[in-house]
Motif scaffolding. Structure first.
Motif, short mmCIF file in Angstrom:
data_model
loop_
_atom_site.label_atom_id
_atom_site.label_comp_id
_atom_site.label_asym_id
_atom_site.label_seq_id
_atom_site.Cartn_x
_atom_site.Cartn_y
_atom_site.Cartn_z
N PRO A 186 -0.08 -0.63 -12.81
CA PRO A 186 0.15 -0.88 -14.10
C PRO A 186 -0.12 0.45 -14.97
CG PRO A 186 -1.31 -2.29 -13.06
CD PRO A 186 -1.30 -1.39 -11.95
N ALA A 187 0.46 0.39 -16.34
CA ALA A 187 0.09 1.54 -17.13
C ALA A 187 -1.22 1.48 -17.49
CB ALA A 187 1.08 1.34 -18.41
N GLY A 188 -1.62 2.83 -17.45
CA GLY A 188 -3.34 2.87 -18.05
C GLY A 188 -4.19 2.91 -16.75
N VAL A 189 -3.69 2.41 -15.69
CA VAL A 189 -4.49 2.38 -14.53
C VAL A 189 -4.17 3.55 -13.80
CG1 VAL A 189 -5.21 1.06 -12.49
CG2 VAL A 189 -4.49 -0.22 -14.53
N SER A 190 -5.50 4.46 -13.28
CA SER A 190 -5.34 5.47 -12.37
C SER A 190 -5.00 4.98 -11.10
CB SER A 190 -6.58 6.40 -12.53
OG SER A 190 -7.57 5.71 -11.81
N LYS A 191 -4.71 6.07 -10.15
CA LYS A 191 -4.32 5.81 -8.84
C LYS A 191 -5.70 5.33 -8.07
CE LYS A 191 -2.22 7.68 -4.59
NZ LYS A 191 -1.44 8.98 -4.20
N GLY A 192 -6.95 5.90 -8.54
CA GLY A 192 -7.88 5.42 -7.72
C GLY A 192 -8.47 3.99 -8.33
N GLN A 193 -8.34 3.76 -9.65
CA GLN A 193 -8.67 2.48 -10.07
C GLN A 193 -7.73 1.39 -9.16
OE1 GLN A 193 -8.09 3.01 -14.13
NE2 GLN A 193 -10.26 2.82 -14.51
N TYR A 194 -6.39 1.97 -9.22
CA TYR A 194 -5.51 0.88 -8.19
C TYR A 194 -5.82 0.54 -6.89
CZ TYR A 194 -1.21 -1.13 -6.45
OH TYR A 194 -0.31 -1.75 -5.49
N TRP A 195 -6.23 1.89 -6.29
CA TRP A 195 -6.93 1.55 -4.72
C TRP A 195 -8.13 0.76 -4.65
CZ3 TRP A 195 -4.26 1.79 -0.54
CH2 TRP A 195 -3.35 2.32 -0.43
N PHE A 216 -7.04 -2.73 -5.06
CA PHE A 216 -6.50 -3.14 -3.90
C PHE A 216 -7.37 -3.57 -2.82
CE2 PHE A 216 -4.04 -2.69 0.03
CZ PHE A 216 -2.92 -2.91 -0.31
N LEU A 217 -8.23 -2.74 -2.77
CA LEU A 217 -9.40 -2.73 -1.47
C LEU A 217 -10.30 -4.15 -1.95
CD1 LEU A 217 -10.40 0.75 -0.55
CD2 LEU A 217 -8.80 -0.73 0.34
N LEU A 218 -10.73 -3.87 -3.32
CA LEU A 218 -11.47 -5.39 -3.63
C LEU A 218 -10.95 -6.61 -3.39
CD1 LEU A 218 -13.28 -3.91 -6.83
CD2 LEU A 218 -14.16 -4.19 -4.80
N LEU A 249 -8.59 -7.16 -1.42
CA LEU A 249 -8.42 -7.33 0.13
C LEU A 249 -9.81 -7.86 0.64
CD1 LEU A 249 -5.93 -7.33 1.99
CD2 LEU A 249 -7.05 -4.88 2.77
N ALA A 250 -10.71 -7.22 0.01
CA ALA A 250 -11.83 -7.54 0.64
C ALA A 250 -12.19 -9.07 0.16
CB ALA A 250 -12.99 -6.87 -0.02
N ALA A 251 -11.85 -9.55 -0.92
CA ALA A 251 -12.01 -11.15 -1.38
C ALA A 251 -11.22 -11.86 -0.37
CB ALA A 251 -11.43 -11.22 -2.90
N ALA A 252 -10.21 -11.56 -0.21
CA ALA A 252 -9.28 -12.47 0.91
C ALA A 252 -9.87 -12.31 2.30
CB ALA A 252 -7.91 -12.00 1.11
N ALA A 253 -10.63 -11.33 2.82
CA ALA A 253 -11.26 -11.41 3.91
C ALA A 253 -12.51 -12.35 3.93
CB ALA A 253 -11.76 -9.75 4.44
N LEU A 254 -13.30 -12.06 2.73
CA LEU A 254 -14.50 -13.04 2.51
C LEU A 254 -14.00 -14.50 2.53
CD1 LEU A 254 -17.62 -12.84 2.36
CD2 LEU A 254 -17.27 -12.63 -0.16
N GLY A 279 0.73 -1.27 0.03
CA GLY A 279 0.14 0.18 -0.01
C GLY A 279 0.72 1.33 0.07
N LEU A 280 1.95 1.24 0.58
CA LEU A 280 2.99 2.44 0.55
C LEU A 280 3.83 2.43 -0.59
CD1 LEU A 280 4.35 2.01 3.99
CD2 LEU A 280 2.54 3.39 3.55
#
Length: 229
Positions: free
Chosen positions: A130-139, A142-144, A146-151, A122-123
């Motif tokens: 990846p190229a073409g992926v915005s910072k918002g899309q990356y996060w 990232f969160l989705l 992590l949510a899949a791992a939690a579920l 995360g840091l």
């Protein structure tokens, strides 16, 4: 040629997703074996409330697959693999809360290491994105993920709790009961994923020359899509 021209292909299904076609075979074999010894044997041994719980677990598994695949659209495979491995930490945590499994020094140490790995990723968003992926899309990915791992970390303790409830009142958890539960879980997980696939039109064959990520288009140069099937 598809993967050479399209650096961001559609992600593969979750490797932990249930494989439904194999499940009916042992269930049918168990039923035929019971019928051979007792013609009045019931078709299903599992109580309805346990089957209902298995259906809920199947839907949870299908939702986990959706989160995993959608998250993989925005993060690299290496990052996704590390984040998904944190499911072990979530499994330890939920097993302690739900089925009162005792924590050991090794399990706590593993949880700490996996948590540190996710924090380090995360840091370092800028270097890992990846190229073409915005910072918002990356996060979002990232969160989705992590949510899949939690579920998915939540599902195994719930399965164990369901087995304990099924074993109540002197009932024995048999092979047939376990396979019937797995069949119901697989069916509902597969149905969940199938509906999502149909809604997203993923059953349609798509040519890479139509992708906006493709560096060139054979249709624009020749007028015919050579990738059609």
């Amino acid at each position: 040629m598809f993967f050479a021209e399209n650096p961001r292909p559609r992600p593969r299904p979750h490797p932990l997703a249930p494989r439904l076609p194999r499940r009916p075979l042992p269930v049918a074999a168990s039923y035929l074996s019971r019928r051979a010894h007792d013609p009045s044997a019931p078709v299903v041994l599992t109580p309805p409330r346990i089957l209902l719980a298995a259906a809920g677990l199947g839907l949870a598994t299908g939702a986990d697959d959706f989160l995993y695949v959608y998250g993989l659209s925005f993060v690299p495979v290496s990052t996704s693999a590390i984040l998904i491995s944190t499911q072990l930490a979530f499994t330890v945590f939920f097993a302690f809360l739900i089925v009162r499994q005792r924590l050991t020094a090794l399990s706590v140490n593993a949880v700490a290491l996996l948590t540190v790995g996710a924090v380090v990723l995360g840091l370092h968003v800028s270097s890992d994105r990846p190229a073409g992926v915005s910072k918002g899309q990356y996060w979002l990915g990232f969160l989705l993920t992590l949510a899949a791992a939690a579920l998915y970390g939540l599902v195994p303790p719930l399965i164990e709790l369901t087995y304990k409830r099924a074993a109540g009142r002197g009932r024995v958890v048999t092979y047939a009961l376990v396979m019937e539960m797995q069949l119901v879980m697989g069916f509902f997980a597969t149905a969940f994923c199938t509906v999502g696939t149909i809604v997203n039109n993923d059953f349609q064959v798509r040519c890479p020359c139509h992708s906006p990520l493709s560096p060139h288009s054979t249709r624009s140069r020749i007028g015919v899509c050579h990738g059609s099937f």
